[in-house]
Design a protein around this motif. Structure first.
Motif, PDB file in Angstrom:
ATOM      1  N   PRO A   1       0.819  -1.223   0.000  1.00 13.03           N
ATOM      2  CA  PRO A   1       0.000   0.000   0.000  1.00 13.03           C
ATOM      3  C   PRO A   1       0.848   1.266   0.000  1.00 13.03           C
ATOM      4  O   PRO A   1       1.910   1.321   0.625  1.00 13.03           O
ATOM      5  CB  PRO A   1      -0.792  -0.114   1.300  1.00 13.03           C
ATOM      6  CG  PRO A   1       0.077  -0.941   2.192  1.00 13.03           C
ATOM      7  CD  PRO A   1       0.766  -1.928   1.290  1.00 13.03           C
TER       8      PRO A   1
ATOM      9  N   SER B   1       6.099   3.784  -4.477  1.00 11.37           N
ATOM     10  CA  SER B   1       6.309   3.636  -3.042  1.00 11.37           C
ATOM     11  C   SER B   1       7.597   4.314  -2.598  1.00 11.37           C
ATOM     12  O   SER B   1       7.628   5.043  -1.592  1.00 11.37           O
ATOM     13  CB  SER B   1       6.350   2.148  -2.671  1.00 11.37           C
ATOM     14  OG  SER B   1       6.590   1.975  -1.292  1.00 11.37           O
TER      15      SER B   1
ATOM     16  N   TYR C   1       7.297   8.222  -2.943  1.00 11.23           N
ATOM     17  CA  TYR C   1       6.424   8.806  -1.921  1.00 11.23           C
ATOM     18  C   TYR C   1       7.197   8.960  -0.608  1.00 11.23           C
ATOM     19  O   TYR C   1       7.156  10.019   0.033  1.00 11.23           O
ATOM     20  CB  TYR C   1       5.189   7.926  -1.712  1.00 11.23           C
ATOM     21  CG  TYR C   1       4.088   8.622  -0.957  1.00 11.23           C
ATOM     22  CD1 TYR C   1       4.155   8.800   0.422  1.00 11.23           C
ATOM     23  CD2 TYR C   1       2.977   9.128  -1.627  1.00 11.23           C
ATOM     24  CE1 TYR C   1       3.146   9.449   1.120  1.00 11.23           C
ATOM     25  CE2 TYR C   1       1.961   9.785  -0.934  1.00 11.23           C
ATOM     26  CZ  TYR C   1       2.059   9.936   0.432  1.00 11.23           C
ATOM     27  OH  TYR C   1       1.060  10.593   1.114  1.00 11.23           O
TER      28      TYR C   1
ATOM     29  N   GLU D   1      -3.544   5.747 -11.510  1.00 12.99           N
ATOM     30  CA  GLU D   1      -2.478   4.744 -11.593  1.00 12.99           C
ATOM     31  C   GLU D   1      -3.016   3.427 -12.135  1.00 12.99           C
ATOM     32  O   GLU D   1      -2.425   2.825 -13.044  1.00 12.99           O
ATOM     33  CB  GLU D   1      -1.854   4.531 -10.221  1.00 12.99           C
ATOM     34  CG  GLU D   1      -0.747   3.479 -10.212  1.00 12.99           C
ATOM     35  CD  GLU D   1      -0.267   3.119  -8.816  1.00 12.99           C
ATOM     36  OE1 GLU D   1       0.905   2.715  -8.680  1.00 12.99           O
ATOM     37  OE2 GLU D   1      -1.061   3.222  -7.853  1.00 12.99           O
ATOM     38  N   ALA D   2      -4.138   2.967 -11.588  1.00 14.68           N
ATOM     39  CA  ALA D   2      -4.710   1.691 -12.009  1.00 14.68           C
ATOM     40  C   ALA D   2      -5.110   1.714 -13.482  1.00 14.68           C
ATOM     41  O   ALA D   2      -4.846   0.755 -14.226  1.00 14.68           O
ATOM     42  CB  ALA D   2      -5.918   1.347 -11.135  1.00 14.68           C
TER      43      ALA D   2
ATOM     44  N   LEU E   1      -1.867   6.969  -1.419  1.00 11.06           N
ATOM     45  CA  LEU E   1      -2.323   7.879  -2.470  1.00 11.06           C
ATOM     46  C   LEU E   1      -3.799   8.194  -2.257  1.00 11.06           C
ATOM     47  O   LEU E   1      -4.545   7.405  -1.690  1.00 11.06           O
ATOM     48  CB  LEU E   1      -2.136   7.248  -3.846  1.00 11.06           C
ATOM     49  CG  LEU E   1      -0.728   6.802  -4.245  1.00 11.06           C
ATOM     50  CD1 LEU E   1      -0.765   6.147  -5.617  1.00 11.06           C
ATOM     51  CD2 LEU E   1       0.251   7.956  -4.217  1.00 11.06           C
ATOM     52  N   SER E   2      -4.208   9.342  -2.762  1.00 15.14           N
ATOM     53  CA  SER E   2      -5.625   9.683  -2.722  1.00 15.14           C
ATOM     54  C   SER E   2      -6.394   8.725  -3.629  1.00 15.14           C
ATOM     55  O   SER E   2      -5.834   8.155  -4.578  1.00 15.14           O
ATOM     56  CB  SER E   2      -5.831  11.118  -3.202  1.00 15.14           C
ATOM     57  OG  SER E   2      -5.503  11.215  -4.583  1.00 15.14           O
ATOM     58  N   PRO E   3      -7.682   8.500  -3.376  1.00  9.82           N
ATOM     59  CA  PRO E   3      -8.471   7.598  -4.229  1.00  9.82           C
ATOM     60  C   PRO E   3      -8.427   7.982  -5.707  1.00  9.82           C
ATOM     61  O   PRO E   3      -8.357   7.104  -6.573  1.00  9.82           O
ATOM     62  CB  PRO E   3      -9.886   7.724  -3.655  1.00  9.82           C
ATOM     63  CG  PRO E   3      -9.669   8.076  -2.209  1.00  9.82           C
ATOM     64  CD  PRO E   3      -8.456   8.971  -2.212  1.00  9.82           C
TER      65      PRO E   3
ATOM     66  N   HIS F   1       4.580   0.552  -9.541  1.00 11.04           N
ATOM     67  CA  HIS F   1       4.138   0.766  -8.170  1.00 11.04           C
ATOM     68  C   HIS F   1       5.284   0.740  -7.167  1.00 11.04           C
ATOM     69  O   HIS F   1       5.266   1.479  -6.180  1.00 11.04           O
ATOM     70  CB  HIS F   1       3.089  -0.278  -7.786  1.00 11.04           C
ATOM     71  CG  HIS F   1       2.387   0.028  -6.505  1.00 11.04           C
ATOM     72  ND1 HIS F   1       1.475   1.066  -6.386  1.00 11.04           N
ATOM     73  CD2 HIS F   1       2.475  -0.535  -5.274  1.00 11.04           C
ATOM     74  CE1 HIS F   1       1.024   1.111  -5.143  1.00 11.04           C
ATOM     75  NE2 HIS F   1       1.606   0.155  -4.447  1.00 11.04           N
TER      76      HIS F   1
ATOM     77  N   LYS G   1      -5.007   6.979  -7.099  1.00 13.21           N
ATOM     78  CA  LYS G   1      -4.972   5.523  -7.224  1.00 13.21           C
ATOM     79  C   LYS G   1      -5.706   5.079  -8.479  1.00 13.21           C
ATOM     80  O   LYS G   1      -5.260   4.163  -9.186  1.00 13.21           O
ATOM     81  CB  LYS G   1      -5.606   4.875  -5.993  1.00 13.21           C
ATOM     82  CG  LYS G   1      -4.760   4.901  -4.740  1.00 13.21           C
ATOM     83  CD  LYS G   1      -5.482   4.208  -3.594  1.00 13.21           C
ATOM     84  CE  LYS G   1      -4.652   4.240  -2.320  1.00 13.21           C
ATOM     85  NZ  LYS G   1      -5.365   3.588  -1.178  1.00 13.21           N
TER      86      LYS G   1
END
Length: 222
Positions: free
Chosen positions: A23, A51, A54, A34-35, A26-28, A47, A31
């Motif tokens: 995990p 990480s 960040y 990214e997805a 990130l904000s929804p 990803h 995210k």
């Protein structure tokens, strides 16, 4: 433009799978960006690099960030979020099909005031920039990294960090040039030149991190 780097990791596949499940706060909305990018094979950082970046930004607290290679604006938005909206990001790209999508993403996130987009060739724009940037992230045409390096170092303060992404070509940069496909020989030659240049420079400290397709971290010796 498909993201080949996502299929060319430089570490064990089991370790990679584990890293890509971890995990990141990130904000929804980010995210979701990214997805969607990974699903469509759009070139954004993997990803495991998300990480790392960040955490790095959270520790470094950069006020000014410079990025070369905007794509759809994901990493620029990441820098804003990880800095708790304190960083001002300048990002450079020359491909309208990407940076127009980036502007839409920043608008949806509400980050447009924190990000300055400069459109055009980084080779022309970098020499015009002044001041310094606490964090510089090169994530663009790999054959051009060696040409961007002098300007990036000029803009890097003594306590700043320069990151250069995707420098390993899945490890093939260490193969004999005769075995490299003709269309990739220039990248092979220039990436090897980049590594030789930074590692041979006594004024620099260099670490090569096995994230994604290789992330080069450079700081200046104190």
């Amino acid at each position: 433009m498909r993201n080949e780097m996502m299929s060319r990791p430089v570490i064990n596949s089991k370790v990679l799978h584990y890293l890509r499940q971890q995990p990141v706060p990130l904000s929804p909305k980010l995210k979701a960006i990214e997805a969607a990018a990974h699903q469509k094979r759009i070139p954004v950082i993997p990803h495991e690099t998300v990480s790392y970046l960040y955490q790095l930004v959270d520790q470094l607290h950069p006020r000014r960030v410079l990025e070369v290679g905007t794509a759809i604006g994901f990493s620029a938005a990441l820098f804003v979020e990880a800095s708790q909206m304190h960083a001002q990001v300048t990002t450079i790209d020359r491909y309208p099909e990407f940076y127009e999508q980036a502007k839409q993403n920043w608008q949806a996130l509400g980050y447009q005031q924190s990000i300055q987009l400069m459109t055009g060739d980084a080779a022309d724009i970098l020499p015009m920039l002044t001041g310094s940037y606490d964090l510089i992230f090169l994530d663009a045409a790999k054959a051009q990294y060696i040409h961007f390096l002098p300007e990036a170092l000029r803009l890097l303060p003594p306590d700043g960090i320069l990151l250069i992404d995707d420098v390993l070509q899945a490890g093939t940069i260490f193969d004999p040039v005769e075995t490299i496909r003709h269309r990739e020989k220039g990248i092979h030659r220039h990436l090897n030149q980049l590594l030789e240049t930074v590692y041979d420079d006594p004024t620099l400290l260099v670490t090569l991190l096995p994230l994604g397709d290789g992330l080069l971290k450079i700081t200046k010796r104190s």
